[in-house]
Design a protein around this motif. Structure first.
Motif, PDB file in Angstrom:
ATOM      1  N   ALA A  34       0.835  -1.202   0.000  1.00 23.54           N
ATOM      2  CA  ALA A  34       0.000   0.000   0.000  1.00 23.54           C
ATOM      3  C   ALA A  34       0.873   1.257   0.000  1.00 23.54           C
ATOM      4  CB  ALA A  34      -0.937   0.002   1.197  1.00 23.54           C
ATOM      5  N   ILE A  35       1.916   1.275   0.820  1.00 22.99           N
ATOM      6  CA  ILE A  35       2.825   2.426   0.852  1.00 22.99           C
ATOM      7  C   ILE A  35       3.460   2.622  -0.523  1.00 22.99           C
ATOM      8  CG2 ILE A  35       5.016   3.288   1.790  1.00 22.99           C
ATOM      9  CD1 ILE A  35       4.141   1.894   4.472  1.00 22.99           C
ATOM     10  N   TYR A  36       3.893   1.526  -1.128  1.00 19.47           N
ATOM     11  CA  TYR A  36       4.485   1.591  -2.468  1.00 19.47           C
ATOM     12  C   TYR A  36       3.484   2.177  -3.472  1.00 19.47           C
ATOM     13  CZ  TYR A  36       6.445  -0.023  -6.908  1.00 19.47           C
ATOM     14  OH  TYR A  36       6.916  -0.093  -8.197  1.00 19.47           O
ATOM     15  N   ALA A  37       2.247   1.664  -3.459  1.00 17.93           N
ATOM     16  CA  ALA A  37       1.219   2.130  -4.398  1.00 17.93           C
ATOM     17  C   ALA A  37       0.883   3.603  -4.153  1.00 17.93           C
ATOM     18  CB  ALA A  37      -0.031   1.262  -4.286  1.00 17.93           C
ATOM     19  N   ILE A  38       0.819   4.002  -2.889  1.00 11.54           N
ATOM     20  CA  ILE A  38       0.555   5.404  -2.544  1.00 11.54           C
ATOM     21  C   ILE A  38       1.641   6.300  -3.122  1.00 11.54           C
ATOM     22  CG2 ILE A  38       0.602   7.025  -0.583  1.00 11.54           C
ATOM     23  CD1 ILE A  38      -0.952   4.775   0.995  1.00 11.54           C
ATOM     24  N   ASN A  44      -3.103   9.034  -1.203  1.00 15.10           N
ATOM     25  CA  ASN A  44      -3.284   8.060  -0.125  1.00 15.10           C
ATOM     26  C   ASN A  44      -4.730   7.570  -0.044  1.00 15.10           C
ATOM     27  OD1 ASN A  44      -4.525  10.268   0.932  1.00 15.10           O
ATOM     28  ND2 ASN A  44      -3.411  10.291   2.862  1.00 15.10           N
ATOM     29  N   CYS A  45      -5.500   7.860  -1.060  1.00 14.48           N
ATOM     30  CA  CYS A  45      -6.892   7.414  -1.058  1.00 14.48           C
ATOM     31  C   CYS A  45      -7.030   6.154  -1.913  1.00 14.48           C
ATOM     32  CB  CYS A  45      -7.803   8.532  -1.553  1.00 14.48           C
ATOM     33  SG  CYS A  45      -9.466   8.370  -0.887  1.00 14.48           S
ATOM     34  N   LEU A  46      -6.387   5.079  -1.419  1.00 12.96           N
ATOM     35  CA  LEU A  46      -6.395   3.783  -2.103  1.00 12.96           C
ATOM     36  C   LEU A  46      -6.978   2.723  -1.192  1.00 12.96           C
ATOM     37  CD1 LEU A  46      -2.757   3.693  -3.545  1.00 12.96           C
ATOM     38  CD2 LEU A  46      -4.842   4.323  -4.749  1.00 12.96           C
ATOM     39  N   VAL A  47      -7.565   1.723  -1.804  1.00 12.20           N
ATOM     40  CA  VAL A  47      -8.042   0.559  -1.056  1.00 12.20           C
ATOM     41  C   VAL A  47      -7.473  -0.704  -1.706  1.00 12.20           C
ATOM     42  CG1 VAL A  47     -10.178   1.649  -0.241  1.00 12.20           C
ATOM     43  CG2 VAL A  47     -10.183   0.418  -2.414  1.00 12.20           C
ATOM     44  N   THR A  48      -7.244  -1.718  -0.884  1.00 13.07           N
ATOM     45  CA  THR A  48      -6.808  -3.012  -1.404  1.00 13.07           C
ATOM     46  C   THR A  48      -8.031  -3.702  -1.988  1.00 13.07           C
ATOM     47  OG1 THR A  48      -5.167  -3.163   0.365  1.00 13.07           O
ATOM     48  CG2 THR A  48      -5.667  -5.186  -0.842  1.00 13.07           C
ATOM     49  N   LYS A  49      -7.968  -4.055  -3.259  1.00 15.99           N
ATOM     50  CA  LYS A  49      -9.086  -4.742  -3.916  1.00 15.99           C
ATOM     51  C   LYS A  49      -8.863  -6.248  -3.957  1.00 15.99           C
ATOM     52  CE  LYS A  49     -11.584  -5.061  -8.294  1.00 15.99           C
ATOM     53  NZ  LYS A  49     -12.899  -5.222  -7.730  1.00 15.99           N
ATOM     54  N   ASP A 107     -12.662   7.875  -4.561  1.00 12.32           N
ATOM     55  CA  ASP A 107     -13.041   9.212  -4.137  1.00 12.32           C
ATOM     56  C   ASP A 107     -13.221   9.196  -2.616  1.00 12.32           C
ATOM     57  OD1 ASP A 107     -15.518  11.086  -3.390  1.00 12.32           O
ATOM     58  OD2 ASP A 107     -14.465  11.959  -5.107  1.00 12.32           O
ATOM     59  N   PRO A 108     -12.657  10.165  -1.902  1.00 16.77           N
ATOM     60  CA  PRO A 108     -12.735  10.139  -0.436  1.00 16.77           C
ATOM     61  C   PRO A 108     -14.162  10.208   0.109  1.00 16.77           C
ATOM     62  CG  PRO A 108     -11.275  11.922  -1.192  1.00 16.77           C
ATOM     63  CD  PRO A 108     -11.870  11.272  -2.404  1.00 16.77           C
ATOM     64  N   GLN A 109     -15.074  10.861  -0.604  1.00 15.55           N
ATOM     65  CA  GLN A 109     -16.444  10.974  -0.110  1.00 15.55           C
ATOM     66  C   GLN A 109     -17.314   9.789  -0.534  1.00 15.55           C
ATOM     67  OE1 GLN A 109     -14.864  14.067  -1.118  1.00 15.55           O
ATOM     68  NE2 GLN A 109     -14.571  14.240   1.098  1.00 15.55           N
ATOM     69  N   THR A 110     -17.315   9.497  -1.833  1.00 20.07           N
ATOM     70  CA  THR A 110     -18.227   8.467  -2.340  1.00 20.07           C
ATOM     71  C   THR A 110     -17.655   7.060  -2.208  1.00 20.07           C
ATOM     72  OG1 THR A 110     -17.340   8.536  -4.594  1.00 20.07           O
ATOM     73  CG2 THR A 110     -19.125  10.099  -4.049  1.00 20.07           C
ATOM     74  N   PRO A 115     -10.304   7.737 -11.704  1.00 19.03           N
ATOM     75  CA  PRO A 115      -9.058   7.614 -12.468  1.00 19.03           C
ATOM     76  C   PRO A 115      -7.904   8.315 -11.759  1.00 19.03           C
ATOM     77  CG  PRO A 115     -10.822   8.571 -13.821  1.00 19.03           C
ATOM     78  CD  PRO A 115     -11.330   8.477 -12.428  1.00 19.03           C
ATOM     79  N   HIS A 116      -6.709   7.721 -11.866  1.00 22.37           N
ATOM     80  CA  HIS A 116      -5.532   8.328 -11.238  1.00 22.37           C
ATOM     81  C   HIS A 116      -4.635   9.042 -12.239  1.00 22.37           C
ATOM     82  CE1 HIS A 116      -3.573   4.780 -12.799  1.00 22.37           C
ATOM     83  NE2 HIS A 116      -4.241   3.989 -11.967  1.00 22.37           N
ATOM     84  N   GLY A 117      -4.821   8.803 -13.529  1.00 20.06           N
ATOM     85  CA  GLY A 117      -4.073   9.530 -14.548  1.00 20.06           C
ATOM     86  C   GLY A 117      -2.639   9.068 -14.764  1.00 20.06           C
ATOM     87  N   LYS A 118      -2.264   7.920 -14.224  1.00 20.12           N
ATOM     88  CA  LYS A 118      -0.886   7.422 -14.375  1.00 20.12           C
ATOM     89  C   LYS A 118      -0.843   6.300 -15.416  1.00 20.12           C
ATOM     90  CE  LYS A 118       0.853   9.728 -10.799  1.00 20.12           C
ATOM     91  NZ  LYS A 118       2.083  10.469 -10.676  1.00 20.12           N
ATOM     92  N   THR A 119       0.320   6.170 -16.049  1.00 17.72           N
ATOM     93  CA  THR A 119       0.582   5.071 -16.979  1.00 17.72           C
ATOM     94  C   THR A 119       1.898   4.421 -16.573  1.00 17.72           C
ATOM     95  OG1 THR A 119       1.862   6.449 -18.497  1.00 17.72           O
ATOM     96  CG2 THR A 119      -0.542   6.324 -18.885  1.00 17.72           C
ATOM     97  N   MET A 120       2.215   3.285 -17.141  1.00 12.60           N
ATOM     98  CA  MET A 120       3.498   2.626 -16.861  1.00 12.60           C
ATOM     99  C   MET A 120       4.655   3.540 -17.254  1.00 12.60           C
ATOM    100  SD  MET A 120       3.257  -0.289 -15.293  1.00 12.60           S
ATOM    101  CE  MET A 120       4.636  -1.372 -15.661  1.00 12.60           C
ATOM    102  N   ASP A 121       4.526   4.256 -18.381  1.00 14.10           N
ATOM    103  CA  ASP A 121       5.586   5.167 -18.829  1.00 14.10           C
ATOM    104  C   ASP A 121       5.789   6.304 -17.821  1.00 14.10           C
ATOM    105  OD1 ASP A 121       6.156   3.732 -21.124  1.00 14.10           O
ATOM    106  OD2 ASP A 121       4.840   4.942 -22.396  1.00 14.10           O
TER     107      ASP A 121
END
Length: 136
Positions: A34-38, A44-49, A107-110, A115-121
């Motif tokens: 999680a720290i790595y993904a953040i 920091n608004c991630l959840v483990t799926k 989303d922190p509220q809902t 989307p996070h807007g990141k790509t592998m590149d």
């Protein structure tokens, strides 16, 4: 794979056989991944799926230093998939491999995926810049 973190196996981390309890290892893996993904997604608004296959290869004993290697496997529109290798710092023996750990930005509220807007590149360039900064 970059090894980014280490932990010391303490008496409270042991199972009945005096080796690292698998549940504790999984707790550490989820936290480290999680720290790595953040850091990768810069939120920091991630959840483990999902955590896919977990393979325990060798024990860790009290006093062992274990290290966590992490890498990005793939990036989705709102998700990132990570692999985590846990190994003994001294012997380099694999303790555990956790593959296909999926985190989703929400989303922190809902609490719905966004989307996070990141790509592998983008992540590769971001990592290269971070490594250059560390090497000053």
């Amino acid at each position: 794979m970059r090894f980014l973190s280490r932990r010391l196996v303490m008496p409270s981390d042991l199972n009945y056989a005096n080796s690292l309890f698998g549940g504790r290892a999984l707790e550490w893996i989820d936290e480290e991944a999680a720290i790595y993904a953040i850091c990768q997604l810069e939120t920091n608004c991630l959840v483990t799926k999902h955590i896919g296959e977990i393979s325990f290869e060798s024990p860790a004993m009290q006093g062992d230093i274990v290290e966590f290697g992490l890498e990005t496997k793939k990036v989705g529109k709102s998700s990132i998939t990570v692999t985590c290798l846990v190994r003994n710092k001294v012997t380099k023996k694999t303790i555990c491999l956790a593959d296909d750990i999926v985190f989703v930005q929400v989303d922190p509220q809902t609490r719905l995926p966004i989307p996070h807007g990141k790509t592998m590149d983008i992540l590769a360039k971001q990592t290269e810049k971070e490594i250059q900064t560390l090497n000053m």
